[in-house]
Design a protein around this motif. Structure first.
Motif, PDB file in Angstrom:
ATOM      1  N   ALA A 328      38.164  24.664  46.070  1.00 53.45           N
ATOM      2  CA  ALA A 328      36.779  25.129  45.977  1.00 53.45           C
ATOM      3  C   ALA A 328      36.699  26.609  46.353  1.00 53.45           C
ATOM      4  O   ALA A 328      37.118  27.000  47.442  1.00 53.45           O
ATOM      5  CB  ALA A 328      35.888  24.292  46.890  1.00 53.45           C
ATOM      6  N   ASP A 329      36.181  27.409  45.423  1.00 56.21           N
ATOM      7  CA  ASP A 329      35.967  28.835  45.678  1.00 56.21           C
ATOM      8  C   ASP A 329      34.499  28.969  46.100  1.00 56.21           C
ATOM      9  O   ASP A 329      33.621  29.127  45.264  1.00 56.21           O
ATOM     10  CB  ASP A 329      36.292  29.596  44.388  1.00 56.21           C
ATOM     11  N   GLY A 330      34.244  28.838  47.389  1.00 55.74           N
ATOM     12  CA  GLY A 330      32.872  28.720  47.903  1.00 55.74           C
ATOM     13  C   GLY A 330      32.576  27.250  48.139  1.00 55.74           C
ATOM     14  O   GLY A 330      33.141  26.393  47.462  1.00 55.74           O
ATOM     15  N   PRO A 331      31.690  26.960  49.081  1.00 58.35           N
ATOM     16  CA  PRO A 331      31.406  25.554  49.398  1.00 58.35           C
ATOM     17  C   PRO A 331      30.669  24.855  48.262  1.00 58.35           C
ATOM     18  O   PRO A 331      29.896  25.477  47.537  1.00 58.35           O
ATOM     19  CB  PRO A 331      30.517  25.657  50.642  1.00 58.35           C
ATOM     20  N   THR A 355      40.952  26.698  40.488  1.00 59.83           N
ATOM     21  CA  THR A 355      39.867  26.925  41.430  1.00 59.83           C
ATOM     22  C   THR A 355      38.565  26.551  40.731  1.00 59.83           C
ATOM     23  O   THR A 355      38.477  26.643  39.500  1.00 59.83           O
ATOM     24  CB  THR A 355      39.765  28.405  41.868  1.00 59.83           C
ATOM     25  N   ALA A 357      34.157  26.924  41.062  1.00 61.49           N
ATOM     26  CA  ALA A 357      32.973  27.474  41.722  1.00 61.49           C
ATOM     27  C   ALA A 357      31.760  26.932  40.986  1.00 61.49           C
ATOM     28  O   ALA A 357      31.822  26.681  39.773  1.00 61.49           O
ATOM     29  CB  ALA A 357      32.993  29.004  41.665  1.00 61.49           C
ATOM     30  N   ASP A 387      34.372  25.592  51.615  1.00 58.54           N
ATOM     31  CA  ASP A 387      35.104  26.689  50.954  1.00 58.54           C
ATOM     32  C   ASP A 387      36.600  26.493  51.204  1.00 58.54           C
ATOM     33  O   ASP A 387      37.013  26.275  52.346  1.00 58.54           O
ATOM     34  CB  ASP A 387      34.621  28.018  51.554  1.00 58.54           C
ATOM     35  N   GLY A 388      37.391  26.531  50.142  1.00 59.29           N
ATOM     36  CA  GLY A 388      38.843  26.372  50.295  1.00 59.29           C
ATOM     37  C   GLY A 388      39.312  24.933  50.315  1.00 59.29           C
ATOM     38  O   GLY A 388      40.518  24.676  50.335  1.00 59.29           O
TER      39      GLY A 388
END
Ligand code: AMP
Ligand code: MG
Length: 397
Positions: A328-331, A355, A357, A387-388
């Motif tokens: 996840a690029d951002g929550p 990834t 988003a 995130d991540g």
């Protein structure tokens, strides 16, 4: 609410098996071969040259440069009227059959022809078989060309043409009818309170992406008789019917009422978001998918239920989109509600990892985020993915 897997199995179990038929080669693109195809012929059908140049005896080129007598010219489509003897070379064009006696080709770039054209200087020594395409190097008689279950694309069609296979036994191309329901929907300019029907165009496009013939069954008001007439028309002429709208809890949601009355239908509350309500059943043996009306819901419901079902009816072995793990690029936030959420995401592939988003607003009316999405991130019940964090994603493209 019932779990997603239960609803999916319910739908898949009730869809009819694929039907095979013999179809002209020009009409098979995207269809699935219902039988294995074998070839009676060799491809290439005869040994021929892969280069423009000179057909020679390889032994004559030992100690090159050598000087050979030019004994003629052979174009593709011709057959040599004499052998190539020792000390001789025949000018030959790509695709022309190898003349008897010759066992190698020297490409024209490695030769120099005398001014009178009667002699050729060969600059290189070549091995036997040089630039020769052997008979049957691609396909041999009796060989299975494609297994049953092969999805026929342009290259398969080219292969079938090359062995003279002008008709193929495939699973039928389906006809899938699409209709919209809703008193508020219009095709032209909306009056106050009205909106444009967008589901029909989107669903027809989804259907066509599957290589299926989409049939526009029109726009129907929230009226039981009108819905019944449209569904009956659809099942009479189509292999499956998709409706949108009218399957929720509203006062005018008549699609589920009609399907219940005229078909063998189950109205499901599936533990997913979007696309919780789904009516699915058989009317005269034809699967009818009562998809929810919200534009994102109808598309996601199609992805999760109708697409795999239609692919199984088309005979595909693989009915689902690929699923991969991504970061996840951002929550990707959500609230716990007992449902699995399918979040519209933009997918990237960076340094060996996917990834994802958020593609934008996640409301079931916010179709623009669906348009911008390459995937549906699968968020199990809970508070979402930080995130991540790792998240499973269904790749839509
Ligand atoms: P329904 O499932 O019929 O209760 O509709 C849910 C929501 O989706 C409502 O806001 C409808 O106006 C909207 N809707 C239903 N069908 C369509 C359609 N064909 N095109 C665009 N919006 C629709
Ligand atoms: Mg409605």
């Amino acid at each position: 609410m019932i779990p997603f897997d239960e609803a999916r199995v319910f739908v898949l179990d009730r869809c009819p098996p694929p039907v095979s038929e013999r179809v002209a080669l020009r009409g098979v693109r995207g269809l699935v071969a219902a039988e294995a195809v074998t070839t009676a012929e060799s491809v290439p059908p005869f040994a021929n040259t892969a280069m423009d140049g000179f057909a020679v005896r390889a032994a004559d080129t030992v100690g090159a440069p050598v000087d050979l007598a030019v004994i003629g010219t052979l174009a593709a489509g011709m057959v040599a009227d004499r052998d190539v003897g020792p000390g001789e070379a025949m000018r030959i064009m790509t695709g022309a059959p190898m003349p008897d006696g010759a066992d190698a080709v020297v490409m024209v770039e490695r030769t120099t022809v005398s001014v009178d054209g009667n002699r050729v200087a060969v600059e290189v020594e070549v091995p036997v078989g040089n630039h020769v395409r052997g008979v049957g190097e691609d396909l041999r008689p009796g060989q299975e060309v494609f297994a049953a279950g092969t999805v026929l694309g342009p290259a398969h069609i080219g292969v079938l043409a090359s062995i003279g296979c002008r008709t193929v036994t495939v699973y039928q191309r389906l006809r899938v009818g699409v209709l919209s329901t809703g008193d508020e929907l219009v095709e032209g300019t909306p009056a106050p309170g009205q909106i444009r029907d967008s589901n029909r165009d989107a669903l027809l496009a989804l259907v066509e992406e599957l290589g299926v013939t989409g049939i526009d069954l029109g726009l129907v008001p929230d009226d039981e008789e009108a819905i019944e007439a449209a569904v009956r028309e659809g099942v009479a002429s189509c292999d499956a019917v998709l409706t949108s709208g009218g399957v929720s809890m509203g006062d005018f949601d008549y699609v589920k009422t009609v399907l219940d009355r005229i078909g063998d239908m189950r109205w499901m509350q599936v533990a997913i978001k979007p696309a919780k309500p789904l009516a699915f059943g058989l009317v005269d043996g034809v699967p009818v998918f009562g998809l929810p009306g919200n534009p994102v819901s109808s598309m996601v419901s199609f992805e999760l239920f109708a697409r795999p079902a239609l692919r199984s009816m088309l005979g595909h072995g693989r009915i689902d989109r690929p699923r991969v793990m991504a970061v996840a690029d951002g929550p990707l936030e959500r609230r716990a509600d007992g449902k699995v959420h399918f979040v519209r995401v933009v997918v990237d592939y960076l340094d060996g990892a996917y990834t994802v988003a958020s593609a934008g607003g996640q409301g079931s009316h916010q179709l623009s985020a669906m348009a911008g999405a390459d995937g549906l991130a699968v968020l199990p019940d809970g508070v979402g993915i930080p995130d991540g964090g790792d998240v499973e994603v269904i790749l839509l493209r």
